[in-house]
Design a protein around this motif. Sequence first.
Motif, PDB file in Angstrom:
ATOM      1  N   ASP A   1       0.847  -1.186   0.000  1.00 17.98           N
ATOM      2  CA  ASP A   1       0.000   0.000   0.000  1.00 17.98           C
ATOM      3  C   ASP A   1       0.892   1.250   0.000  1.00 17.98           C
ATOM      4  OD1 ASP A   1      -2.305   1.690   0.539  1.00 17.98           O
ATOM      5  OD2 ASP A   1      -1.519   1.805   2.584  1.00 17.98           O
TER       6      ASP A   1
ATOM      7  N   ASP B   1      -0.294   5.051   0.837  1.00 20.48           N
ATOM      8  CA  ASP B   1      -0.504   6.058   1.883  1.00 20.48           C
ATOM      9  C   ASP B   1      -0.532   5.438   3.276  1.00 20.48           C
ATOM     10  OD1 ASP B   1      -0.527   8.681   0.755  1.00 20.48           O
ATOM     11  OD2 ASP B   1      -2.211   7.973  -0.463  1.00 20.48           O
ATOM     12  N   ASP B   2       0.312   5.974   4.130  1.00 20.84           N
ATOM     13  CA  ASP B   2       0.511   5.512   5.500  1.00 20.84           C
ATOM     14  C   ASP B   2       1.118   4.115   5.579  1.00 20.84           C
ATOM     15  OD1 ASP B   2      -0.098   7.829   6.800  1.00 20.84           O
ATOM     16  OD2 ASP B   2      -2.243   7.441   6.772  1.00 20.84           O
ATOM     17  N   THR B   3       1.693   3.677   4.451  1.00 25.37           N
ATOM     18  CA  THR B   3       2.525   2.472   4.481  1.00 25.37           C
ATOM     19  C   THR B   3       3.907   2.862   3.950  1.00 25.37           C
ATOM     20  OG1 THR B   3       0.622   1.020   4.205  1.00 25.37           O
ATOM     21  CG2 THR B   3       2.788   0.082   3.683  1.00 25.37           C
TER      22      THR B   3
ATOM     23  N   ASP C   1      -1.648  -0.621   5.858  1.00 24.24           N
ATOM     24  CA  ASP C   1      -2.111  -0.118   7.159  1.00 24.24           C
ATOM     25  C   ASP C   1      -3.629  -0.231   7.322  1.00 24.24           C
ATOM     26  OD1 ASP C   1      -2.345   2.139   5.189  1.00 24.24           O
ATOM     27  OD2 ASP C   1      -3.323   3.050   6.922  1.00 24.24           O
TER      28      ASP C   1
ATOM     29  N   ASP D   1      -6.764  -2.931   2.616  1.00 25.41           N
ATOM     30  CA  ASP D   1      -5.583  -3.767   2.341  1.00 25.41           C
ATOM     31  C   ASP D   1      -5.751  -5.191   2.876  1.00 25.41           C
ATOM     32  OD1 ASP D   1      -4.297  -1.461   1.344  1.00 25.41           O
ATOM     33  OD2 ASP D   1      -3.674  -0.897   3.362  1.00 25.41           O
TER      34      ASP D   1
HETATM   35 MG   LIG Z   1      -2.961   3.166   3.449  1.00 30.84          MG
END
Ligand SMILES: [Mg+2]
Length: 231
Positions: A8, A10-12, A179, A184
């Motif tokens: 992933d 975003d935020d991964t 995340d 995911d």
């Molecule tokens: Mg994400």
Amino acid sequence: MIRVLFIDVDDTLLDFDKCSAESMNLAAREMEIDLPEDFLTVFHRENDKIWQRLEKGMLTMEELFRIRFQTIFKAAGIEADGVLFESLFRKNLERTAVPVEHALDFLKAMKGRYLLYAASNGPYHQQASRLAQAGMDVWLDGIFVSEEVGFSKPKKEFFDVCFSRLGDIKPEESMMVGDSLTADIGGAHDYGMRTCWLNRKHKKPSDPNIINIEIDSLQELCYNPDIIGRI
Ligand SMILES: [Mg+2]
């Protein structure tokens, strides 16, 4: 045996909190709006709700972009043009790529062991350009972005398209690192893939059965890359 990692974005790989805060501040300056102190809190709360509606198929990406900042501004008590703000925000977001801690080390450590594919919901050009700015594109074998794939995670069709492009790889030979428990982990688990949940904020999972590996930092996989092979 795992042969492919879906990762992933975003935020991964990229820190969405930091990227979005920077992009919103720039947009606010361009429109000469004063954002209230709690704006980021409101943004994350409302933005998460809107993305969940997209994941459930209740909204298209286009609709999301049309209503997002109108909804957020209303919740934050701001009177301004949400559609204009959205376009400025996205223009700025395309230029911001703050990596999550150890994300680049993680990609370097995994390169050669597995095929590495970014798997993201969002506009193609934006995500591709951010990955390139962070210097991550060179470590990836490819990127799957919902706008170009035609479906969003966690939809089965998103994974159908990805696997049709990967050739002879079976879902059980792949692992999703991400995340989001819905987009995911849930999506990948339902598709028969293995899952690695990046839980940086130490949340409690709603259904632990869909998680094969839980980590709170990508560094864990850098130090112990074999953990994936043992799943
Ligand atoms: Mg994400």
